[in-house]
Design a protein around this motif. Structure first.
Motif, PDB file in Angstrom:
ATOM      1  N   TYR A 129       0.836  -1.184   0.000  1.00 45.81           N
ATOM      2  CA  TYR A 129       0.000   0.000   0.000  1.00 45.81           C
ATOM      3  C   TYR A 129       0.881   1.248   0.000  1.00 45.81           C
ATOM      4  CZ  TYR A 129      -4.250  -2.578   1.361  1.00 45.81           C
ATOM      5  OH  TYR A 129      -5.332  -3.421   1.406  1.00 45.81           O
ATOM      6  N   GLN A 148       0.678   5.231   1.233  1.00 48.79           N
ATOM      7  CA  GLN A 148      -0.115   6.135   2.063  1.00 48.79           C
ATOM      8  C   GLN A 148       0.545   7.510   2.093  1.00 48.79           C
ATOM      9  OE1 GLN A 148      -0.300   5.357   6.305  1.00 48.79           O
ATOM     10  NE2 GLN A 148      -2.368   6.183   6.445  1.00 48.79           N
ATOM     11  N   SER A 150      -1.282  10.887   5.943  1.00 50.73           N
ATOM     12  CA  SER A 150      -2.386  10.422   6.785  1.00 50.73           C
ATOM     13  C   SER A 150      -3.674  10.195   5.994  1.00 50.73           C
ATOM     14  CB  SER A 150      -2.644  11.397   7.933  1.00 50.73           C
ATOM     15  OG  SER A 150      -1.498  11.506   8.743  1.00 50.73           O
ATOM     16  N   GLN A 151      -3.558   9.962   4.707  1.00 47.22           N
ATOM     17  CA  GLN A 151      -4.727   9.602   3.899  1.00 47.22           C
ATOM     18  C   GLN A 151      -4.966   8.104   3.973  1.00 47.22           C
ATOM     19  OE1 GLN A 151      -4.187  11.074  -0.096  1.00 47.22           O
ATOM     20  NE2 GLN A 151      -3.497  13.072   0.619  1.00 47.22           N
ATOM     21  N   ALA A 152      -5.996   7.654   3.308  1.00 46.37           N
ATOM     22  CA  ALA A 152      -6.276   6.224   3.256  1.00 46.37           C
ATOM     23  C   ALA A 152      -5.155   5.498   2.520  1.00 46.37           C
ATOM     24  CB  ALA A 152      -7.596   5.967   2.545  1.00 46.37           C
ATOM     25  N   PRO A 153      -4.727   4.354   3.024  1.00 46.89           N
ATOM     26  CA  PRO A 153      -3.766   3.560   2.263  1.00 46.89           C
ATOM     27  C   PRO A 153      -4.356   3.173   0.910  1.00 46.89           C
ATOM     28  CG  PRO A 153      -3.972   2.740   4.515  1.00 46.89           C
ATOM     29  CD  PRO A 153      -5.063   3.734   4.313  1.00 46.89           C
ATOM     30  N   MET A 189       4.489   7.082   2.692  1.00 44.26           N
ATOM     31  CA  MET A 189       4.718   5.916   3.539  1.00 44.26           C
ATOM     32  C   MET A 189       4.275   4.705   2.731  1.00 44.26           C
ATOM     33  SD  MET A 189       5.474   4.658   6.622  1.00 44.26           S
ATOM     34  CE  MET A 189       4.982   5.546   8.115  1.00 44.26           C
ATOM     35  N   LEU A 235       3.401   0.763   2.947  1.00 43.26           N
ATOM     36  CA  LEU A 235       2.997  -0.227   3.932  1.00 43.26           C
ATOM     37  C   LEU A 235       2.903  -1.600   3.288  1.00 43.26           C
ATOM     38  CD1 LEU A 235       0.108   1.816   5.561  1.00 43.26           C
ATOM     39  CD2 LEU A 235       2.351   1.392   6.568  1.00 43.26           C
ATOM     40  N   GLN A 293       5.600  -1.886   9.973  1.00 45.19           N
ATOM     41  CA  GLN A 293       5.697  -0.534  10.505  1.00 45.19           C
ATOM     42  C   GLN A 293       5.775   0.525   9.416  1.00 45.19           C
ATOM     43  OE1 GLN A 293       4.879  -0.309  13.493  1.00 45.19           O
ATOM     44  NE2 GLN A 293       6.519  -0.705  14.940  1.00 45.19           N
ATOM     45  N   GLY A 294       5.988   0.087   8.204  1.00 45.67           N
ATOM     46  CA  GLY A 294       6.040   1.029   7.099  1.00 45.67           C
ATOM     47  C   GLY A 294       7.441   1.523   6.812  1.00 45.67           C
ATOM     48  N   ARG A 330       9.047   5.013   5.286  1.00 47.89           N
ATOM     49  CA  ARG A 330       8.762   6.373   4.830  1.00 47.89           C
ATOM     50  C   ARG A 330       9.808   6.755   3.784  1.00 47.89           C
ATOM     51  NH1 ARG A 330       5.467  10.126   5.665  1.00 47.89           N
ATOM     52  NH2 ARG A 330       4.580   9.231   7.554  1.00 47.89           N
ATOM     53  N   ARG A 341       3.787   4.909  12.128  1.00 47.96           N
ATOM     54  CA  ARG A 341       3.643   3.471  12.384  1.00 47.96           C
ATOM     55  C   ARG A 341       2.738   2.843  11.338  1.00 47.96           C
ATOM     56  NH1 ARG A 341       7.258   1.574  16.224  1.00 47.96           N
ATOM     57  NH2 ARG A 341       7.444   3.111  17.892  1.00 47.96           N
ATOM     58  N   GLY A 342       2.794   1.526  11.264  1.00 45.97           N
ATOM     59  CA  GLY A 342       1.843   0.805  10.428  1.00 45.97           C
ATOM     60  C   GLY A 342       0.484   0.760  11.096  1.00 45.97           C
ATOM     61  N   LEU A 351      -5.055   7.955  14.485  1.00 44.40           N
ATOM     62  CA  LEU A 351      -5.803   7.938  13.217  1.00 44.40           C
ATOM     63  C   LEU A 351      -6.489   6.581  13.095  1.00 44.40           C
ATOM     64  CD1 LEU A 351      -6.259   9.664  10.668  1.00 44.40           C
ATOM     65  CD2 LEU A 351      -4.161   8.691   9.734  1.00 44.40           C
ATOM     66  N   PHE A 353      -8.892   3.897  10.880  1.00 45.45           N
ATOM     67  CA  PHE A 353      -9.335   3.533   9.543  1.00 45.45           C
ATOM     68  C   PHE A 353     -10.333   2.388   9.605  1.00 45.45           C
ATOM     69  CE2 PHE A 353      -6.676   6.043   6.843  1.00 45.45           C
ATOM     70  CZ  PHE A 353      -5.499   6.247   7.548  1.00 45.45           C
ATOM     71  N   PHE A 395      -9.906   0.706   2.166  1.00 45.45           N
ATOM     72  CA  PHE A 395      -9.915   1.544   3.360  1.00 45.45           C
ATOM     73  C   PHE A 395     -10.721   2.816   3.156  1.00 45.45           C
ATOM     74  CE2 PHE A 395      -6.942  -0.416   6.257  1.00 45.45           C
ATOM     75  CZ  PHE A 395      -6.263  -1.291   5.431  1.00 45.45           C
ATOM     76  N   GLY A 396     -11.282   3.297   4.244  1.00 50.10           N
ATOM     77  CA  GLY A 396     -11.856   4.627   4.274  1.00 50.10           C
ATOM     78  C   GLY A 396     -10.761   5.665   4.412  1.00 50.10           C
ATOM     79  N   GLY A 397     -11.164   6.939   4.353  1.00 47.26           N
ATOM     80  CA  GLY A 397     -10.194   8.026   4.351  1.00 47.26           C
ATOM     81  C   GLY A 397      -9.546   8.311   5.689  1.00 47.26           C
ATOM     82  N   ARG A 432      -9.245  11.250  12.383  1.00 48.89           N
ATOM     83  CA  ARG A 432      -8.300  11.534  13.468  1.00 48.89           C
ATOM     84  C   ARG A 432      -9.085  11.753  14.745  1.00 48.89           C
ATOM     85  NH1 ARG A 432      -3.255  12.183  13.573  1.00 48.89           N
ATOM     86  NH2 ARG A 432      -3.112  12.444  11.312  1.00 48.89           N
TER      87      ARG A 432
END
Lengths: 117, 114
Positions: A35, A37, A40-43, A88, A90, A110-111, A113, B42-43, B88, B90, B104-106, B109
């Motif tokens: 994925y 990302q 902070s948007q949807a993956p 990021m 994932l 954990q991703g 970046r 983080r994941g 956050l 999801f 996934f949704g958007g 927070r």
């Protein structure tokens, strides 16, 4: 104990220079996902494997490639990173087989970046 | 095509108050629904899922979610919020006709203030 491990956690690459992100898993899951990302948007799903069967999303750019040499490892190759590829990334896994994968939750690493300079 | 909507970008609650994070979905076939939480850099961590059975699902860290088929919703709830719940969140869906596809949704927070 980490079950899905992504390396490195942070990666800086130059514009246009190929880069590879790594993912390994100890869960022996059939399904592995990559994925993307942003902010902070949807993956956003790039592609996924069911065993060796590769499934590419229709809108995943050709610049993104993936390899899965065995059950445990999966790689994301970005052939010519652009500034817009900073994100990021994932990796996730999912149990599969016998139709159970649709019931199972995905396990995420954990991703990584990625910064493109 | 399947989709998830999280109508609130941010939810603010005071510590100790109940919280709700909303999620609605659209799928072909039966819905399998998931909630994940993500802390900075983080994941995603799995919280809970609905597959079948009881509409109220209990998960990690005191969270629960209620599946409502008629409203195609799967709202996340917690009776008493903690500051450490700030993160956050999801919602995700996998339809029974969608194979391994997890959408996934958007994200929402959650900010819990002392």
């Amino acid at each position: 104990d980490a079950m899905v491990i992504q390396n490195p956690r942070y990666q800086v690459t130059q514009f246009g220079k190929p880069v590879t992100l790594s993912c390994s898993q100890t869960l022996n899951h059939n399904v592995m996902y990559w994925y993307q990302q942003k902010s902070s948007q949807a993956p956003k799903l790039l592609f996924h494997y069911y065993d060796k069967d590769f499934n590419n999303e229709a809108d995943t750019p050709d610049n993104f490639q993936s390899r899965r040499p065995n059950t445990s490892f999966c790689f994301l190759d970005i052939r010519s990173p652009g500034l817009g590829d900073a994100a990021m990334y994932l990796c996730a896994t999912n149990a599969g087989g016998g139709g159970f994968s649709i019931f199972s939750e995905a396990f995420f690493g954990q991703g990584t970046r990625l910064t493109v300079v | 095509a399947q989709s998830v909507a999280q109508p609130e970008d941010q939810v603010n609650v005071a510590e100790g108050n109940p919280l709700t994070v909303k999620c609605t979905y659209s799928v072909s076939g039966n819905p399998y629904l998931f909630w994940y939480v993500q802390y900075p850099n983080r994941g995603l961590q799995f919280l809970l899922k609905y597959i079948t059975g009881d509409n109220l699902v209990k998960g990690s860290y005191g969270f629960e979610a209620e599946f409502n088929k008629s409203q195609t919703s799967f709202h996340l709830k917690k009776p008493s919020a903690l500051v450490s719940d700030s993160a956050l969140y999801f919602c995700a869906v996998r339809g029974s006709n969608a194979g391994n596809m997890l959408t996934f949704g958007g994200g929402t927070r959650l900010m819990v203030k002392p």
